[in-house]
Design a protein around this motif. Structure first.
Motif, PDB file in Angstrom:
ATOM      1  N   MET A  32       0.836  -1.212   0.000  1.00 39.24           N
ATOM      2  CA  MET A  32       0.000   0.000   0.000  1.00 39.24           C
ATOM      3  C   MET A  32       0.865   1.254   0.000  1.00 39.24           C
ATOM      4  O   MET A  32       0.592   2.218  -0.722  1.00 39.24           O
ATOM      5  CB  MET A  32      -0.941  -0.005   1.203  1.00 39.24           C
ATOM      6  N   VAL A  33       1.910   1.265   0.822  1.00 39.57           N
ATOM      7  CA  VAL A  33       2.802   2.435   0.877  1.00 39.57           C
ATOM      8  C   VAL A  33       3.465   2.652  -0.478  1.00 39.57           C
ATOM      9  O   VAL A  33       3.526   3.781  -0.970  1.00 39.57           O
ATOM     10  CB  VAL A  33       3.854   2.247   2.002  1.00 39.57           C
ATOM     11  N   ALA A  34       3.945   1.576  -1.087  1.00 40.22           N
ATOM     12  CA  ALA A  34       4.590   1.706  -2.402  1.00 40.22           C
ATOM     13  C   ALA A  34       3.604   2.195  -3.456  1.00 40.22           C
ATOM     14  O   ALA A  34       3.935   3.046  -4.287  1.00 40.22           O
ATOM     15  CB  ALA A  34       5.195   0.363  -2.810  1.00 40.22           C
ATOM     16  N   THR A  35       2.386   1.686  -3.417  1.00 43.70           N
ATOM     17  CA  THR A  35       1.365   2.091  -4.384  1.00 43.70           C
ATOM     18  C   THR A  35       1.007   3.560  -4.202  1.00 43.70           C
ATOM     19  O   THR A  35       0.922   4.316  -5.180  1.00 43.70           O
ATOM     20  CB  THR A  35       0.099   1.219  -4.221  1.00 43.70           C
ATOM     21  N   THR A  40       1.142   9.054  -6.013  1.00 39.40           N
ATOM     22  CA  THR A  40       1.422  10.452  -5.660  1.00 39.40           C
ATOM     23  C   THR A  40       2.489  11.038  -6.572  1.00 39.40           C
ATOM     24  O   THR A  40       2.352  12.164  -7.057  1.00 39.40           O
ATOM     25  CB  THR A  40       1.878  10.541  -4.189  1.00 39.40           C
ATOM     26  N   THR A  41       3.531  10.267  -6.831  1.00 40.72           N
ATOM     27  CA  THR A  41       4.612  10.757  -7.691  1.00 40.72           C
ATOM     28  C   THR A  41       4.103  11.025  -9.103  1.00 40.72           C
ATOM     29  O   THR A  41       4.376  12.093  -9.674  1.00 40.72           O
ATOM     30  CB  THR A  41       5.757   9.724  -7.738  1.00 40.72           C
ATOM     31  N   VAL A  42       3.363  10.090  -9.657  1.00 38.29           N
ATOM     32  CA  VAL A  42       2.850  10.266 -11.026  1.00 38.29           C
ATOM     33  C   VAL A  42       1.882  11.445 -11.082  1.00 38.29           C
ATOM     34  O   VAL A  42       1.954  12.280 -11.984  1.00 38.29           O
ATOM     35  CB  VAL A  42       2.176   8.963 -11.511  1.00 38.29           C
ATOM     36  N   THR A  43       0.992  11.525 -10.103  1.00 41.70           N
ATOM     37  CA  THR A  43       0.011  12.616 -10.088  1.00 41.70           C
ATOM     38  C   THR A  43       0.701  13.961  -9.968  1.00 41.70           C
ATOM     39  O   THR A  43       0.369  14.911 -10.695  1.00 41.70           O
ATOM     40  CB  THR A  43      -0.980  12.423  -8.919  1.00 41.70           C
ATOM     41  N   MET A  44       1.657  14.064  -9.057  1.00 41.31           N
ATOM     42  CA  MET A  44       2.368  15.333  -8.886  1.00 41.31           C
ATOM     43  C   MET A  44       3.144  15.704 -10.141  1.00 41.31           C
ATOM     44  O   MET A  44       3.194  16.872 -10.514  1.00 41.31           O
ATOM     45  CB  MET A  44       3.313  15.253  -7.681  1.00 41.31           C
ATOM     46  N   ALA A  45       3.737  14.719 -10.796  1.00 47.77           N
ATOM     47  CA  ALA A  45       4.478  14.996 -12.029  1.00 47.77           C
ATOM     48  C   ALA A  45       3.539  15.531 -13.108  1.00 47.77           C
ATOM     49  O   ALA A  45       3.862  16.502 -13.804  1.00 47.77           O
ATOM     50  CB  ALA A  45       5.187  13.730 -12.516  1.00 47.77           C
ATOM     51  N   GLU A  46       2.364  14.909 -13.236  1.00 49.75           N
ATOM     52  CA  GLU A  46       1.399  15.376 -14.240  1.00 49.75           C
ATOM     53  C   GLU A  46       0.890  16.773 -13.911  1.00 49.75           C
ATOM     54  O   GLU A  46       0.789  17.630 -14.788  1.00 49.75           O
ATOM     55  CB  GLU A  46       0.234  14.390 -14.332  1.00 49.75           C
ATOM     56  N   VAL A  47       0.594  17.009 -12.645  1.00 48.43           N
ATOM     57  CA  VAL A  47       0.096  18.330 -12.237  1.00 48.43           C
ATOM     58  C   VAL A  47       1.167  19.388 -12.476  1.00 48.43           C
ATOM     59  O   VAL A  47       0.883  20.472 -13.007  1.00 48.43           O
ATOM     60  CB  VAL A  47      -0.350  18.305 -10.756  1.00 48.43           C
TER      61      VAL A  47
END
Length: 107
Positions: A32-35, A40-47
């Protein structure tokens, strides 16, 4: 004596099952932590990419508008100076020719 052995085996089995359940929960938590970290990383990168694109578009538009205005004003000022100088020179030449013709006619 057999009852004690059965109770001991059951107790050991319960302890082993509890330990296995703890291990499974730890693995689940790690996944869960890794997911969550990945999402979060992908979302922040896209934003951040969208924000950067929008910001650069606005900055480019403003810089182009200001630059175009400044270049237009400077160019128009230079063109006006040249046109006025040429017009003045031509008018003086025409006036001189006209005066010369007037003198020829009157003499």
């Amino acid at each position: 004596m057999k009852e004690n052995a059965v109770i001991t085996i059951i107790s050991i089995t319960i302890i082993v099952l509890n330990m296995m359940m703890i291990i499974v929960l730890d693995i689940k938590n790690a996944i869960m932590v890794a997911t969550i970290a990945e999402v979060t990383t992908v979302t922040m990168a896209e934003v951040m990419a969208e924000i950067m694109v929008a910001t650069m578009a606005v900055i480019t538009a403003v810089v182009m508008a200001v630059t175009t205005a400044e270049v237009t004003v400077a160019t128009m000022a230079e063109v006006t100076v040249v046109v006025m100088a040429v017009t003045t020179a031509v008018v003086k030449d025409v006036a001189a020719v006209g005066a010369g013709c007037f003198n020829l006619i009157n003499n």
